[in-house]
Scaffold this motif. Sequence first.
Motif, PDB file in Angstrom:
ATOM      1  N   ALA A 151      15.902  53.815  15.209  1.00 49.07           N
ATOM      2  CA  ALA A 151      16.645  53.113  16.259  1.00 49.07           C
ATOM      3  C   ALA A 151      15.769  52.884  17.482  1.00 49.07           C
ATOM      4  O   ALA A 151      15.785  51.797  18.088  1.00 49.07           O
ATOM      5  CB  ALA A 151      17.896  53.907  16.635  1.00 49.07           C
ATOM      6  N   ASP A 152      15.005  53.886  17.845  1.00 49.71           N
ATOM      7  CA  ASP A 152      14.116  53.735  18.989  1.00 49.71           C
ATOM      8  C   ASP A 152      13.019  52.713  18.701  1.00 49.71           C
ATOM      9  O   ASP A 152      12.635  51.934  19.583  1.00 49.71           O
ATOM     10  CB  ASP A 152      13.475  55.080  19.341  1.00 49.71           C
ATOM     11  N   ARG A 153      12.497  52.707  17.466  1.00 49.92           N
ATOM     12  CA  ARG A 153      11.462  51.731  17.116  1.00 49.92           C
ATOM     13  C   ARG A 153      12.016  50.312  17.196  1.00 49.92           C
ATOM     14  O   ARG A 153      11.353  49.396  17.670  1.00 49.92           O
ATOM     15  CB  ARG A 153      10.914  52.007  15.708  1.00 49.92           C
ATOM     16  N   PHE A 203      10.868  47.259  19.718  1.00 46.72           N
ATOM     17  CA  PHE A 203      10.540  45.898  19.293  1.00 46.72           C
ATOM     18  C   PHE A 203      11.376  44.875  20.059  1.00 46.72           C
ATOM     19  O   PHE A 203      10.846  43.888  20.589  1.00 46.72           O
ATOM     20  CB  PHE A 203      10.775  45.766  17.791  1.00 46.72           C
ATOM     21  N   ASN A 204      12.684  45.092  20.102  1.00 41.97           N
ATOM     22  CA  ASN A 204      13.569  44.108  20.738  1.00 41.97           C
ATOM     23  C   ASN A 204      13.301  43.961  22.230  1.00 41.97           C
ATOM     24  O   ASN A 204      13.261  42.840  22.770  1.00 41.97           O
ATOM     25  CB  ASN A 204      15.034  44.501  20.516  1.00 41.97           C
ATOM     26  N   ASN A 205      13.148  45.080  22.929  1.00 44.20           N
ATOM     27  CA  ASN A 205      13.116  45.058  24.385  1.00 44.20           C
ATOM     28  C   ASN A 205      11.725  44.898  24.982  1.00 44.20           C
ATOM     29  O   ASN A 205      11.590  44.417  26.112  1.00 44.20           O
ATOM     30  CB  ASN A 205      13.751  46.335  24.935  1.00 44.20           C
ATOM     31  N   GLN A 206      10.684  45.307  24.244  1.00 46.59           N
ATOM     32  CA  GLN A 206       9.347  45.294  24.838  1.00 46.59           C
ATOM     33  C   GLN A 206       8.394  44.312  24.154  1.00 46.59           C
ATOM     34  O   GLN A 206       7.733  43.516  24.821  1.00 46.59           O
ATOM     35  CB  GLN A 206       8.751  46.701  24.787  1.00 46.59           C
ATOM     36  N   GLY A 239      -2.572  28.601  10.601  1.00 45.71           N
ATOM     37  CA  GLY A 239      -3.292  29.510   9.714  1.00 45.71           C
ATOM     38  C   GLY A 239      -2.379  30.246   8.757  1.00 45.71           C
ATOM     39  O   GLY A 239      -2.702  31.329   8.287  1.00 45.71           O
ATOM     40  N   ASP A 240      -1.207  29.637   8.457  1.00 46.89           N
ATOM     41  CA  ASP A 240      -0.221  30.236   7.556  1.00 46.89           C
ATOM     42  C   ASP A 240       0.249  31.594   8.050  1.00 46.89           C
ATOM     43  O   ASP A 240       0.623  32.467   7.256  1.00 46.89           O
ATOM     44  CB  ASP A 240      -0.789  30.371   6.136  1.00 46.89           C
ATOM     45  N   VAL A 241       0.226  31.796   9.359  1.00 44.35           N
ATOM     46  CA  VAL A 241       0.718  33.038   9.949  1.00 44.35           C
ATOM     47  C   VAL A 241       1.948  32.728  10.778  1.00 44.35           C
ATOM     48  O   VAL A 241       1.883  32.007  11.780  1.00 44.35           O
ATOM     49  CB  VAL A 241      -0.357  33.713  10.829  1.00 44.35           C
ATOM     50  N   SER A 242       3.078  33.232  10.342  1.00 44.79           N
ATOM     51  CA  SER A 242       4.334  33.033  11.053  1.00 44.79           C
ATOM     52  C   SER A 242       4.859  34.391  11.488  1.00 44.79           C
ATOM     53  O   SER A 242       5.256  35.222  10.668  1.00 44.79           O
ATOM     54  CB  SER A 242       5.353  32.340  10.138  1.00 44.79           C
ATOM     55  N   LEU A 243       4.845  34.625  12.805  1.00 44.66           N
ATOM     56  CA  LEU A 243       5.288  35.917  13.334  1.00 44.66           C
ATOM     57  C   LEU A 243       6.778  35.919  13.666  1.00 44.66           C
ATOM     58  O   LEU A 243       7.403  36.985  13.691  1.00 44.66           O
ATOM     59  CB  LEU A 243       4.486  36.275  14.587  1.00 44.66           C
ATOM     60  N   SER A 251      12.662  42.775  12.397  1.00 43.58           N
ATOM     61  CA  SER A 251      12.950  44.204  12.268  1.00 43.58           C
ATOM     62  C   SER A 251      11.686  45.008  12.475  1.00 43.58           C
ATOM     63  O   SER A 251      10.587  44.583  12.087  1.00 43.58           O
ATOM     64  CB  SER A 251      13.545  44.498  10.892  1.00 43.58           C
ATOM     65  N   ALA A 252      11.857  46.185  13.068  1.00 45.69           N
ATOM     66  CA  ALA A 252      10.704  47.080  13.224  1.00 45.69           C
ATOM     67  C   ALA A 252      10.171  47.534  11.877  1.00 45.69           C
ATOM     68  O   ALA A 252       8.987  47.848  11.740  1.00 45.69           O
ATOM     69  CB  ALA A 252      11.107  48.290  14.073  1.00 45.69           C
ATOM     70  N   ASP A 253      11.028  47.559  10.852  1.00 45.06           N
ATOM     71  CA  ASP A 253      10.564  47.944   9.520  1.00 45.06           C
ATOM     72  C   ASP A 253       9.576  46.938   8.955  1.00 45.06           C
ATOM     73  O   ASP A 253       8.762  47.277   8.087  1.00 45.06           O
ATOM     74  CB  ASP A 253      11.758  48.084   8.569  1.00 45.06           C
ATOM     75  N   ASP A 254       9.652  45.678   9.428  1.00 41.58           N
ATOM     76  CA  ASP A 254       8.723  44.660   8.931  1.00 41.58           C
ATOM     77  C   ASP A 254       7.282  45.004   9.260  1.00 41.58           C
ATOM     78  O   ASP A 254       6.354  44.536   8.586  1.00 41.58           O
ATOM     79  CB  ASP A 254       9.075  43.290   9.535  1.00 41.58           C
ATOM     80  N   PHE A 255       7.060  45.812  10.292  1.00 40.33           N
ATOM     81  CA  PHE A 255       5.699  46.173  10.661  1.00 40.33           C
ATOM     82  C   PHE A 255       5.068  47.073   9.602  1.00 40.33           C
ATOM     83  O   PHE A 255       3.848  47.070   9.431  1.00 40.33           O
ATOM     84  CB  PHE A 255       5.684  46.874  12.022  1.00 40.33           C
TER      85      PHE A 255
END
Length: 819
Positions: free
Chosen positions: A78-80, A84-87, A107-111, A116-120
């Motif tokens: 939850a903190d992670r 991600f959302n706030n900072q 460059g085929d990079v879509s951020l 979700s923080a889990d995506d990291f």
Amino acid sequence: MIDYRPAMAMVYNEGNAVLPAVEPSPCRVAILRYAWKQAKPHWRSEPSWSAVRRVLCTVGMLIVLSIVFSATAPADDADRQATFNNQLLPLLRTYCYDCHGQSDGEGDVSLAQFRSADDFRTHRDLWLRTLRQVQAAAMPPADADPMDSATRAKMVQLIDSLTNSVDCVQHPNPGRVTLRRLNRAEYRNTVQDLLGVDYQPAANFPGDDVGYGFDNIGDVLSLPPLLMEKYLTAAEAIAGQAIVTPPPPRLYRFDKRAVNATGADRYRSRDGRLTMTSHGTVSVRPEITFVGSYKLILTAGGSQGGDEPVRVQVKLGDKEVGVIDVPSEEGQDYELSLRLPPGKRELSFTFINDFYDPKNGIDRNLDLYHIHIEGIERRRSTVTSEEIPASHKAILFVEPGPKRTADEASAQVLTRLASRAFRRPATAAETRRLQSLAAEVRRDGGTFEESIQVALQAILVSPHFLFKVEKPQPYAEGQPAPKVSQYELATRISYFLWSSMPDDELLLMAHRGQLSDADRLRKKIASMLRDRRSNALVENFASQWLQLRNLEAAEPDDRQFPAFNDQIRRLMQRETLTFFAAVMRQNRPLTTLLDGEFTFLNEELAAYYQIPGVRGEQFREVSLQDSPRAGLLTHGSVLVVTSNPTRTSPVKRGKWILDNLLNMPPPPAPPNVPELSKAELSGSLRERMEQHRANPACAACHRMMDPLGFALENFDAAGRWRARDGGTPINARGELPDGTVFDGVEQLRGVLSERQREAFVRCMIEKMLTYAVGRGVEYYDRCAVDEIYALLRANDYRFAFLVAGIIESDPFQKQGERE
């Protein structure tokens, strides 16, 4: 530094202070148990107020530590997500989404697709590339909204924490190493230390693949069929050199159909003989299996004429071993004693005294019937001690005799030999199989020595010799990772420091369980670094880390740099390796590699560098206080490796610094970047590079590399100092994206050794840890890297603590799991 005095005041209840309420956790429970374990002896031995204070002090300090650790431990999911959302998300929207949005990512990079923080964690590779781009100031590009250094540092910290978050308190994963084969250097060194035989497989073995910059990485050290065949051949040759066996009788027999003859038109074959009517040579190439004394029997005759008999010169390769007189018309046997080494050997026979008198009808010719080689049959007791090599005596430390059967002797010999070769005690089953093989050889008529020789061949092709085998340990989630065995730890240590097997002392320490004793272990590490075998760490780690192996392929243009030659190339490499060895053996700070005002030269290399006062061929330490040179960056080896044949390359030199000294490899060039035409490039090298960076597609890669490389422009492509490039004064000024400015190599050294010291030291930790454990450093190794860095910082960054810290780390001593 944390001030513990307020906590101690709370423990002693000074000022009626109380400890804050602390929710129990496994970490805190473990710390409290440790505190009581440390304090209990004092409580029992000092039943007084001093004992009470000691116990309370210990408990209080460790409680505070547990609070601090808990506060700095990675946040929960939850903190992670909130982080991600706030900072991070606002920063990504401001600086990244314009180019790397959800549907049109360059460059085929879509951020923008990641919410979700889990995506990291699930897309760690992509976010690690993003992290390196931001860290190197390659992104955002120069034509985008500028990002100040504080914002960049914050973004780097946020991406890093979300991508590489790991709990260093609750049993961090030490990782797992793939089963590792011995590479060529390790194989040669191990054979040398095990048997005393210097076998050089480099010319015959396939090259070792490289991973993460090193050739001892388990993931890439495969075992192709060709290499297995080479191992079988090598085992036979090595066993033949290590153990002397009596040559068997009647090994070789040749007739006229098995010889090679030069000038065949001069030979006439009839009646089962080969007749030489003029000067010529025939040769045979027997395969000699065992070194020893042999008897050559030449069956020959000849037409006699003149005042001397027919003569035949016998040569082994290019060396004459004798001349045989053949006085008989009919075929007779003529003998010559030979000492033959193992391998395929060429024996040649030359008719050297042709004679022809047509007036009197006299003609001298040679008739050759047979060439026969047989071993001189002998008993072991007839072999003199001078004929037996030291390796033979060490291996066959017992032999059959009145009080010991051949089976008993082979059991003792093979148990010791296999245990040393496998770097652990051989099992009873392994020893039985080897004994059975040796016994089978003896049943077939082989000698005791031959039986051990065959068993040794089996040992040398065993996976337990060719691989650094480690027994998998059970690993339960949530529990501490298991340690490797003491013998496995001894093997890891010896191949790290010596690229070879453990010595007897290290194996004895493993047998006694003493490698768990930190003091004993550090003393052994220190003695191993002083040992000459630690040259392997210099030659195999330093030469690959610094890319010195590429020096052999570097070819500065001989018209522009006529003073550079192969001898200077070898001296440059020796200078750098000797410098690294001095830092290691003298236990100097790691930063000495960057700013050490000394090097090692002989007269020839000093003259090349234009450093006066050095005489003689021997290398010696030379002060550089009055020279522009200092540290690795000014070594000719590094400067040549990072140059083009006809000119310097700021790009290569800058990239080398980022890769090897700061562990910040620049991102690869974007695909389809157009090359600038010759019309677009003009002026000095700096001006051409600036024109190149003006292209937005190129600027992102070059903003970090080029300034670092320009600081080295006073050194030409062959490693010599210069003040001008042609007619243009050298401009060695550089400015990094964060605003750091330096002019020349001296100021660059200051930036690296002072402002970038932590980055350099961490780079060395990760490079050497990769080499030591045989795998790439992963995100979960951060805990170990942090601990090693803390140890180094507390000990003035001295080299020995780098080695000790790595050996004492969890990745080195434990088995985890691959992620």
